[in-house]
Design a protein around this motif. Structure first.
Motif, PDB file in Angstrom:
ATOM      1  N   GLN A  11     -12.206  54.456  29.351  1.00 40.42           N
ATOM      2  CA  GLN A  11     -10.956  55.287  29.274  1.00 40.42           C
ATOM      3  C   GLN A  11     -10.119  55.227  30.502  1.00 40.42           C
ATOM      4  N   ALA A  12     -10.775  55.083  31.679  1.00 40.91           N
ATOM      5  CA  ALA A  12      -9.928  55.130  32.701  1.00 40.91           C
ATOM      6  C   ALA A  12      -9.355  53.686  33.037  1.00 40.91           C
ATOM      7  N   LEU A  13     -10.288  52.632  32.436  1.00 38.71           N
ATOM      8  CA  LEU A  13      -9.721  51.160  32.573  1.00 38.71           C
ATOM      9  C   LEU A  13      -8.201  51.343  31.586  1.00 38.71           C
ATOM     10  N   GLY A  14      -8.561  51.757  30.336  1.00 37.68           N
ATOM     11  CA  GLY A  14      -7.353  51.744  29.344  1.00 37.68           C
ATOM     12  C   GLY A  14      -6.134  52.448  29.970  1.00 37.68           C
ATOM     13  N   ASP A  15      -6.356  53.430  30.660  1.00 35.67           N
ATOM     14  CA  ASP A  15      -5.152  54.315  31.362  1.00 35.67           C
ATOM     15  C   ASP A  15      -4.545  53.398  32.307  1.00 35.67           C
ATOM     16  N   ALA A  16      -5.422  52.502  33.292  1.00 32.72           N
ATOM     17  CA  ALA A  16      -4.674  51.775  34.070  1.00 32.72           C
ATOM     18  C   ALA A  16      -3.961  50.645  33.548  1.00 32.72           C
ATOM     19  N   MET A  17      -4.530  49.938  32.616  1.00 29.15           N
ATOM     20  CA  MET A  17      -3.803  49.064  31.989  1.00 29.15           C
ATOM     21  C   MET A  17      -2.474  49.445  31.259  1.00 29.15           C
ATOM     22  N   ARG A  18      -2.243  50.446  30.725  1.00 27.84           N
ATOM     23  CA  ARG A  18      -1.091  51.220  30.351  1.00 27.84           C
ATOM     24  C   ARG A  18      -0.190  51.167  31.503  1.00 27.84           C
ATOM     25  N   ILE A  19      -0.717  51.841  32.393  1.00 26.93           N
ATOM     26  CA  ILE A  19       0.251  51.948  33.697  1.00 26.93           C
ATOM     27  C   ILE A  19       0.804  50.731  34.163  1.00 26.93           C
ATOM     28  N   VAL A  20      -0.094  49.864  34.262  1.00 24.48           N
ATOM     29  CA  VAL A  20       0.505  48.395  34.811  1.00 24.48           C
ATOM     30  C   VAL A  20       1.240  47.779  33.992  1.00 24.48           C
TER      31      VAL A  20
END
Length: 200
Positions: free
Chosen positions: A104-113
């Motif tokens: 979930q944290a990885l998905g949030d990071a991808m959306r931010i980038v």
């Protein structure tokens, strides 16, 4: 970064301010036995590696973190990934070890980038308006004269005389032909009104 270096940097990151060797020493001594010179050597090594910067304060130094702990973790992952001869396989194995919270944290990071997904409209392109619900009537086709068919029909209806006249109206005579004028009938029956008659 070794275990003791990580312990020292953890305190520098947590306090988020310039610290002295004495401050770090006193905090470390709560969980282990350690000498002042050991902490001073560790901070000097961290300065040489570029993890902290220092500023002289009297006869001592104050040390401050150059980057965040998140940047340090990212650097560790990048170093480990770059040493693999098959980066794709390393990523697959890494994802397999991740927990649901980490994914979930990885998905949030991808959306931010990546930022919000949006497709810009090409310049000079106009979009035809969409007919709203209920607009099902079409515009009448124009007649050659410039008027629409419905307008021409309305004008024809207004100008045309009524086909039926009400019974008993002027000009109608009982027993006679509808529409005849009584005056005309009298002239036909009275020969004296004719100029060729003889007088008495």
């Amino acid at each position: 970064m070794g275990e003791l270096e990580d312990a020292v940097m953890t305190r520098v990151w947590k306090w988020n301010r310039p610290v002295t060797v004495r401050e770090v020493l006193e905090d470390l001594q709560q969980e282990r036995s350690i000498a002042y010179t050991t902490v001073m050597t560790v901070l000097d090594n961290l300065h040489q590696k570029g993890w902290v910067r220092r500023e002289a304060e009297g006869r001592a130094y104050r040390y401050e973190a150059v980057s965040t702990r998140a940047a340090y973790a990212a650097a560790l992952m990048n170093d480990a990934w770059s040493q693999s001869d098959n980066p794709a396989a390393a990523l697959v194995a890494f994802f397999g070890m991740m927990s649901d919270e980490q994914r979930q944290a990885l998905g949030d990071a991808m959306r931010i980038v990546q930022g919000p997904a949006s497709t810009p409209e090409p310049e000079g392109t106009e979009t035809a308006p969409t007919a709203e619900a209920g607009d099902t009537e079409s515009t009448p086709a124009a007649e050659p004269g410039g008027e629409t068919a419905s307008a021409a029909e309305a004008e024809s209806t207004e100008s045309a005389p009524p086909s039926d006249r009400p019974a008993g109206s002027a000009g109608d005579k009982p027993g006679g032909t509808p529409g005849e004028n009584p005056g005309e009938m009298r002239e036909e029956k009275n020969p004296a009104s004719d100029g060729g008659g003889t007088g008495r």
